[in-house]
Write an enzyme that holds these catalytic residues in place. Sequence first.
Site, PDB file in Angstrom:
ATOM      1  N   GLY A  12       0.845  -1.194   0.000  1.00 57.01           N
ATOM      2  CA  GLY A  12       0.000   0.000   0.000  1.00 57.01           C
ATOM      3  C   GLY A  12       0.874   1.235   0.000  1.00 57.01           C
ATOM      4  N   TYR A  46      -8.714   1.854  -1.907  1.00 61.38           N
ATOM      5  CA  TYR A  46     -10.127   2.205  -1.715  1.00 61.38           C
ATOM      6  C   TYR A  46     -10.325   3.583  -1.088  1.00 61.38           C
ATOM      7  CZ  TYR A  46     -10.792  -2.581  -3.041  1.00 61.38           C
ATOM      8  OH  TYR A  46     -10.771  -3.751  -3.756  1.00 61.38           O
ATOM      9  N   GLU A 116     -13.667  17.683   5.306  1.00 65.39           N
ATOM     10  CA  GLU A 116     -14.320  16.535   5.953  1.00 65.39           C
ATOM     11  C   GLU A 116     -14.468  16.834   7.437  1.00 65.39           C
ATOM     12  OE1 GLU A 116     -12.179  12.951   4.909  1.00 65.39           O
ATOM     13  OE2 GLU A 116     -12.280  13.431   2.792  1.00 65.39           O
ATOM     14  N   HIS A 244     -16.585   4.419  10.350  1.00 65.23           N
ATOM     15  CA  HIS A 244     -16.945   5.497   9.423  1.00 65.23           C
ATOM     16  C   HIS A 244     -18.453   5.668   9.486  1.00 65.23           C
ATOM     17  CE1 HIS A 244     -17.368   8.022   5.946  1.00 65.23           C
ATOM     18  NE2 HIS A 244     -16.051   8.112   5.869  1.00 65.23           N
ATOM     19  N   ARG A 291     -15.691  12.288  13.308  1.00 60.00           N
ATOM     20  CA  ARG A 291     -16.312  11.002  13.001  1.00 60.00           C
ATOM     21  C   ARG A 291     -16.903  10.259  14.184  1.00 60.00           C
ATOM     22  NH1 ARG A 291     -12.413   8.423   8.585  1.00 60.00           N
ATOM     23  NH2 ARG A 291     -13.052  10.068   7.180  1.00 60.00           N
ATOM     24  N   HIS A 352     -13.783   0.986  10.160  1.00 59.09           N
ATOM     25  CA  HIS A 352     -13.097   1.659   9.050  1.00 59.09           C
ATOM     26  C   HIS A 352     -11.591   1.763   9.238  1.00 59.09           C
ATOM     27  CE1 HIS A 352     -12.705   4.441   5.727  1.00 59.09           C
ATOM     28  NE2 HIS A 352     -12.194   5.374   6.502  1.00 59.09           N
ATOM     29  N   ARG A 387      -8.730   9.317  14.862  1.00 63.55           N
ATOM     30  CA  ARG A 387      -8.008   9.880  13.717  1.00 63.55           C
ATOM     31  C   ARG A 387      -8.842  10.953  13.022  1.00 63.55           C
ATOM     32  NH1 ARG A 387      -7.969   8.377   7.902  1.00 63.55           N
ATOM     33  NH2 ARG A 387      -9.812   7.217   8.504  1.00 63.55           N
ATOM     34  N   SER A 392      -4.620   9.670   7.446  1.00 66.09           N
ATOM     35  CA  SER A 392      -3.836   8.435   7.467  1.00 66.09           C
ATOM     36  C   SER A 392      -2.942   8.285   6.242  1.00 66.09           C
ATOM     37  CB  SER A 392      -4.731   7.209   7.621  1.00 66.09           C
ATOM     38  OG  SER A 392      -5.780   7.283   6.733  1.00 66.09           O
TER      39      SER A 392
HETATM   40  P1  FAD Z   1      -2.674  -0.988   2.957  1.00 64.44           P
HETATM   41  O1  FAD Z   1      -2.847  -0.015   1.884  1.00 64.44           O
HETATM   42  O2  FAD Z   1      -3.894  -1.598   3.507  1.00 64.44           O
HETATM   43  O3  FAD Z   1      -1.729  -2.147   2.440  1.00 64.44           O
HETATM   44  C1  FAD Z   1      -1.545  -3.319   3.221  1.00 64.44           C
HETATM   45  C2  FAD Z   1      -0.685  -4.290   2.459  1.00 64.44           C
HETATM   46  O4  FAD Z   1      -0.227  -5.301   3.339  1.00 64.44           O
HETATM   47  C3  FAD Z   1      -1.383  -5.008   1.322  1.00 64.44           C
HETATM   48  O5  FAD Z   1      -0.514  -5.060   0.228  1.00 64.44           O
HETATM   49  C4  FAD Z   1      -1.604  -6.414   1.868  1.00 64.44           C
HETATM   50  O6  FAD Z   1      -1.625  -7.429   0.894  1.00 64.44           O
HETATM   51  C5  FAD Z   1      -0.362  -6.548   2.717  1.00 64.44           C
HETATM   52  N1  FAD Z   1      -0.470  -7.591   3.745  1.00 64.44           N
HETATM   53  C6  FAD Z   1      -1.285  -7.608   4.834  1.00 64.44           C
HETATM   54  N2  FAD Z   1      -1.103  -8.743   5.531  1.00 64.44           N
HETATM   55  C7  FAD Z   1      -0.148  -9.456   4.869  1.00 64.44           C
HETATM   56  C8  FAD Z   1       0.459 -10.722   5.062  1.00 64.44           C
HETATM   57  N3  FAD Z   1       0.143 -11.515   6.093  1.00 64.44           N
HETATM   58  N4  FAD Z   1       1.387 -11.133   4.173  1.00 64.44           N
HETATM   59  C9  FAD Z   1       1.725 -10.373   3.115  1.00 64.44           C
HETATM   60  N5  FAD Z   1       1.170  -9.174   2.867  1.00 64.44           N
HETATM   61  C10 FAD Z   1       0.249  -8.720   3.732  1.00 64.44           C
HETATM   62  N6  FAD Z   1      -7.359   7.507   4.544  1.00 64.44           N
HETATM   63  C11 FAD Z   1      -7.142   8.789   4.196  1.00 64.44           C
HETATM   64  O7  FAD Z   1      -6.195   9.420   4.659  1.00 64.44           O
HETATM   65  N7  FAD Z   1      -7.969   9.382   3.289  1.00 64.44           N
HETATM   66  C12 FAD Z   1      -9.033   8.753   2.730  1.00 64.44           C
HETATM   67  O8  FAD Z   1      -9.737   9.319   1.913  1.00 64.44           O
HETATM   68  C13 FAD Z   1      -9.296   7.420   3.124  1.00 64.44           C
HETATM   69  N8  FAD Z   1     -10.369   6.749   2.630  1.00 64.44           N
HETATM   70  C14 FAD Z   1     -10.525   5.427   2.937  1.00 64.44           C
HETATM   71  C15 FAD Z   1     -11.565   4.720   2.345  1.00 64.44           C
HETATM   72  C16 FAD Z   1     -11.694   3.364   2.570  1.00 64.44           C
HETATM   73  C17 FAD Z   1     -12.835   2.612   1.937  1.00 64.44           C
HETATM   74  C18 FAD Z   1     -10.772   2.701   3.416  1.00 64.44           C
HETATM   75  C19 FAD Z   1     -10.894   1.238   3.653  1.00 64.44           C
HETATM   76  C20 FAD Z   1      -9.758   3.409   4.024  1.00 64.44           C
HETATM   77  C21 FAD Z   1      -9.621   4.767   3.796  1.00 64.44           C
HETATM   78  N9  FAD Z   1      -8.590   5.504   4.378  1.00 64.44           N
HETATM   79  C22 FAD Z   1      -8.391   6.811   4.030  1.00 64.44           C
HETATM   80  C23 FAD Z   1      -7.585   4.840   5.206  1.00 64.44           C
HETATM   81  C24 FAD Z   1      -6.336   4.564   4.344  1.00 64.44           C
HETATM   82  O9  FAD Z   1      -6.735   4.172   3.065  1.00 64.44           O
HETATM   83  C25 FAD Z   1      -5.474   3.481   4.942  1.00 64.44           C
HETATM   84  O10 FAD Z   1      -5.238   3.729   6.296  1.00 64.44           O
HETATM   85  C26 FAD Z   1      -4.122   3.415   4.240  1.00 64.44           C
HETATM   86  O11 FAD Z   1      -4.321   3.325   2.861  1.00 64.44           O
HETATM   87  C27 FAD Z   1      -3.327   2.238   4.745  1.00 64.44           C
HETATM   88  O12 FAD Z   1      -2.183   2.106   3.952  1.00 64.44           O
HETATM   89  P2  FAD Z   1      -1.092   1.023   4.328  1.00 64.44           P
HETATM   90  O13 FAD Z   1       0.002   1.166   3.328  1.00 64.44           O
HETATM   91  O14 FAD Z   1      -0.748   1.141   5.751  1.00 64.44           O
HETATM   92  O15 FAD Z   1      -1.851  -0.375   4.177  1.00 64.44           O
HETATM   93  C1  SIN Z   2     -13.679   9.344   3.532  1.00 61.76           C
HETATM   94  O1  SIN Z   2     -13.421   9.634   2.374  1.00 61.76           O
HETATM   95  O2  SIN Z   2     -14.698   9.674   4.124  1.00 61.76           O
HETATM   96  C2  SIN Z   2     -12.673   8.545   4.272  1.00 61.76           C
HETATM   97  C3  SIN Z   2     -11.569   9.427   4.655  1.00 61.76           C
HETATM   98  C4  SIN Z   2     -10.718   8.778   5.687  1.00 61.76           C
HETATM   99  O3  SIN Z   2     -10.986   7.667   6.120  1.00 61.76           O
HETATM  100  O4  SIN Z   2      -9.765   9.434   6.095  1.00 61.76           O
END
Ligand code: FAD
Ligand code: SIN
Length: 532
Positions: A12, A46, A116, A244, A291, A352, A387, A392
Amino acid sequence: MLKTDFLVIGSGIAGLTFAVKTARRFPDKTITILTKANTDETNTKYAQGGIAVVNDLEHDSYAKHIEDTLIAGDGLCNPDIVEAVVKEGPERVNEIIEWGANFDKDIQGEYMRGKEGGHSEFRILHYKDITGSEIERALVEEAKQYSNINIYNHWFVLDIITQHHLGYLVTKATPDITCYGVYALNLENNSIEKILACCTIMASGGAGQAYRTTTNPRIATGDGIAMAYRAKARIENMEFIQFHPTALYEAGISPSFLITEAVRGDGGILRNKDGVAFMKSYDPRADLAPRDVVARAIDSEMKRTGTEHVYLDCGDMDKHKFQQHFPNIYAKCKSIGIDVFLQMIPVAPAAHYCCGGIKTDSVGRSSIINLYACGECSSTGLHGANRLASNSLLEALVFAHRCAEDIANRIDDMHFHEGVPDWNASGTNDPREMILITQSLKELQLVMSDYVGIVRNDIRLHRAMSRIDLLHNETEDLYKTATLSPHLCELRNLITIGYLIVKGAQFRKESRGLHFNTDYPYKSDILQQVVL
Ligand code: FAD
Ligand code: SIN
């Protein structure tokens, strides 16, 4: 066996940003990214609303973003971390723009900024309502430019290797627990491989799948937090699960489709089943209160009126603007027969975001030597008890950078550890009945949703803990005898996540931020982080 200088778990925003930065800086070092699904199947993909960042000092200021973050965090943010993230944010966002991430601009070429809940200014950069997908696309493309980055899809990381695997007794009190790499299940050939690394970066995302209703995709099973806990890392603030307020309500569908808070930022109004706009009676900030406040208000309206959802009314919003800013939401609603300008959207809260996680210091070091954490799996001190929306993605960028900087300074002190044994899979067989796993998962999700949701109390938490205990014992028995599969390991990890959330909630004898316990409805005078 595989050997890599840097091992990144997760593709991610956090994992990819770290990888790109490190690959640029050290072209002769190898960076291996393991991901359990396709590269882009992440929470990041997402994200809708966008990324909160001060990039217009005429109308906004660092001080305001800092204050908004501290208010949302309800006394538990680390103010130094908040200041650092807010102030370093613009530079980090500019970097991903340079790597090709697009954000919407107006016809004058100025960035468009959304608002927001909890934000005092319009400061959220976005790409329509698919910001995360755009960021993920840009980062994946950037990562592919570097020949020293290897991305292994469909590798499921099972456990962090420490002295425990060399036969030593490791407890929380062991002072120098060190990470040597991981064991991972290669899902293409079902073999369990040992991967040795000088340094491991946990970027494994969130844990929304612990709940029946969540906006998180199926990969969000808290694996990284659970394996860090097993390895005796410090985990903190797990009771602060953010719900959320406005996930699209579709009975029986999971994950839930998100209706971004930005819709309320642009004028969407929450109404109950009688059409009453109820938010003003809960908080003067009405639909744009933070939120936790909005989610609790919706929960209370649903309970009061005996309904499964409330409504989001977009009827008075500018049609053209809506379709431009939220094309994906417009299309999704249309696909299930809702014309957002004629009908209100049924919405309900959904799990969320995990505000707690692997406790890190200011540069992303966990309590285990050579194990770093960034992104949603970490607890850096930014979010405190709640948060602030869209903070994030920003945190992930800033901390991926901080991890990369710290590791670059320590690189000469990091070495491979030889003598790590292979995984021992003897004495295991394929589980005879998949139902043992799927039913336990359903039970866990129900327990968490019904007893450890938006509103908690001591009896519910006690019940949840005894049910989790039972699920834990049954699953550990299965784990000892069954051939490992992602389903079984995810169940085991989610049970650990459930345990950590309930344990944290039981420790906290107060209501603060996202944790609301009707037996202790007020805030305590003592500020404490629950570290497990
Ligand atoms: P992720 O993007 O979740 O990536 C996790 C990775 O770890 C994936 O590749 C997965 O395969 C890997 N992984 C997990 N477990 C294992 C394992 N056991 N072995 C190997 N690989 C593994 N935040 C904002 O700031 N703004 C927004 O607008 C916003 N909107 C959101 C909307 C939705 C619907 C959601 C669900 C979240 C939203 N968030 C938002 C929160 C934000 O998207 C996440 O907190 C952030 O993207 C997390 O990023 P990350 O790199 O930490 O993890
Ligand atoms: C949203 O777009 O409402 C999600 C934003 C977030 O989780 O930070």
